[in-house]
Design an enzyme around this catalytic site. Sequence first.
Site, PDB file in Angstrom:
ATOM      1  N   GLY A 296      37.883  37.391  32.558  1.00 39.98           N
ATOM      2  CA  GLY A 296      36.976  36.354  32.073  1.00 39.98           C
ATOM      3  C   GLY A 296      35.548  36.824  32.286  1.00 39.98           C
ATOM      4  N   CYS A 365      16.947  17.733  43.498  1.00 35.77           N
ATOM      5  CA  CYS A 365      16.666  17.216  44.832  1.00 35.77           C
ATOM      6  C   CYS A 365      17.667  17.735  45.846  1.00 35.77           C
ATOM      7  CB  CYS A 365      16.690  15.701  44.795  1.00 35.77           C
ATOM      8  SG  CYS A 365      15.613  15.059  43.540  1.00 35.77           S
TER       9      CYS A 365
HETATM   10  C1  LIG Z   1      39.747  32.664  36.999  1.00 36.34           C
HETATM   11  C2  LIG Z   1      40.984  33.295  36.545  1.00 36.34           C
HETATM   12  C3  LIG Z   1      40.941  34.463  35.782  1.00 36.34           C
HETATM   13  C4  LIG Z   1      39.665  35.163  35.419  1.00 36.34           C
HETATM   14  O1  LIG Z   1      38.954  35.633  36.494  1.00 36.34           O
HETATM   15  P1  LIG Z   1      37.615  36.489  36.228  1.00 36.34           P
HETATM   16  O2  LIG Z   1      37.102  36.774  37.578  1.00 36.34           O
HETATM   17  O3  LIG Z   1      36.708  35.636  35.440  1.00 36.34           O
HETATM   18  O4  LIG Z   1      38.028  37.712  35.481  1.00 36.34           O
HETATM   19  C5  LIG Z   1      42.140  34.981  35.344  1.00 36.34           C
HETATM   20  N1  LIG Z   1      43.313  34.395  35.655  1.00 36.34           N
HETATM   21  C6  LIG Z   1      43.385  33.282  36.387  1.00 36.34           C
HETATM   22  C7  LIG Z   1      44.701  32.691  36.698  1.00 36.34           C
HETATM   23  C8  LIG Z   1      42.226  32.696  36.859  1.00 36.34           C
HETATM   24  O5  LIG Z   1      42.310  31.595  37.602  1.00 36.34           O
END
Ligand SMILES: *Cc1c(COP(=O)(O)O)cnc(C)c1O
Length: 436
Positions: A296, A365
């Site tokens: 991600g 705040c």
């Molecule tokens: C958050 C998450 C990802 C992605 O993680 P990144 O650090 O953004 O690459 C992938 N798989 C699961 C199950 C997640 O919870």
Amino acid sequence: MKQELFSNHFAVGNNGCLVFDGLDLVQAAKTFKTPAYFISEAVVRENCRAYMRAMRQQFGERFKVAYASKALCSSFIYPILQSEGLNADVVSGGELYTALHAGFPAQKLHFHGNNKTDDELLQAVQCGIGSVVIDCLDEIERLDAVCRHLEKKIPVLLRVKPGVDAHTHEFISTGHNDCKFGFGIEDGQVFEAAEMLSRCKFLDFCGLHCHIGSQVFLKEPFGIAAGVMVALFARLNKEYGFSLRELILGGGFGVRYMPEDTPVPIPEMVSYLGQCLRESCSQHGIDVPEIVIEPGRSIICTAGVILYTVGSVKKIPHARTYVSVDGGMPDNPRYALYQAQYDACIADRAAQEKSEIVTIAGKCCESGDLISRDIPLQPARRGDTLCVFSTGAYTYSMASNYNRLPRPPVVVIQNGCGRVVVRRETYEDLVRNDVI
Ligand SMILES: *Cc1c(COP(=O)(O)O)cnc(C)c1O
């Protein structure tokens, strides 16, 4: 002295202003107002391609790269992902709705989350989702009931805790045993779940899933987790007679926020994973299953900047200098959540030396409403445009209306031009759901 730029997607224009992927950021701040999120489509595509190319090299055609929607979830991202051949994951009915709304094929989505509601399970099965990653025992019965009701069989995976310490912030570390996600191996929970699945006619138990954490800078935790998962995968197929075919190894690959950060380059990370997987699969006498990764942050983070306008600049004797901006924790809560740090630049004088050490503060705040603490910056003046780098991930997707600040717009940069893909919220939007 010339400043080192954050990456080769940045340049300094003839007017001394910072340019991101062909877009003059000082001009952009005037056009789109601040605060505003900017995402370079070219960088997103570049990252998608790096993963697709590296995975193909390692695994032929038996792989998927599934973008983790939670990093930045909005309609505009899905056509980009689709055209680059990616899948995506979702963790809520809202993310699922957004992906489908954007025309993303349900078959290319998988759904995880530690507490899916009955409504969400229904929504997922109804739309024909690619698969569901089961996270707790009673989800098995609930999902089976939904599928029976709709007379639809769906592929499911089990979320497993591989018991790996990802060496990252506690709140973004998810692979160890005392963690709310998934089934343990040592405590036998995963075998209990597998046994339950074997009795469910409408659930096609197709694989295993793990995710060890986020913003992980080391390769080794991924290799160790892959080894643990392969061993479990082989055991379930050989001893328990399942026919699992898919292994999702999660995301969490680290990115560069600060100049000193040294994330593992995507091709190196993927080739290391490939090597670990081939080794452990041959050790256990199985073929390498279909491998899925879920990046991600490493797809979207460095594709984004946030622009703010500098307001008050407060030099506190014997303490620090606070440069306050017209946004803060509502548009980027990552300092407040994890004491995350960011690199920044005065876009109006990008080539000038960063001769001061300042703390960038928001306008809320809360004393914890900071963007970055004690970082080098050019001398800031009221009205300057401040660019905060590496802010594509977990900013807009985590945004709130705290202190009744309207959420900023998201502007996508294409061919050097900005296009609004999420409009700025208005004060009317803020009271839209108020009932008088
Ligand atoms: C958050 C998450 C990802 C992605 O993680 P990144 O650090 O953004 O690459 C992938 N798989 C699961 C199950 C997640 O919870």
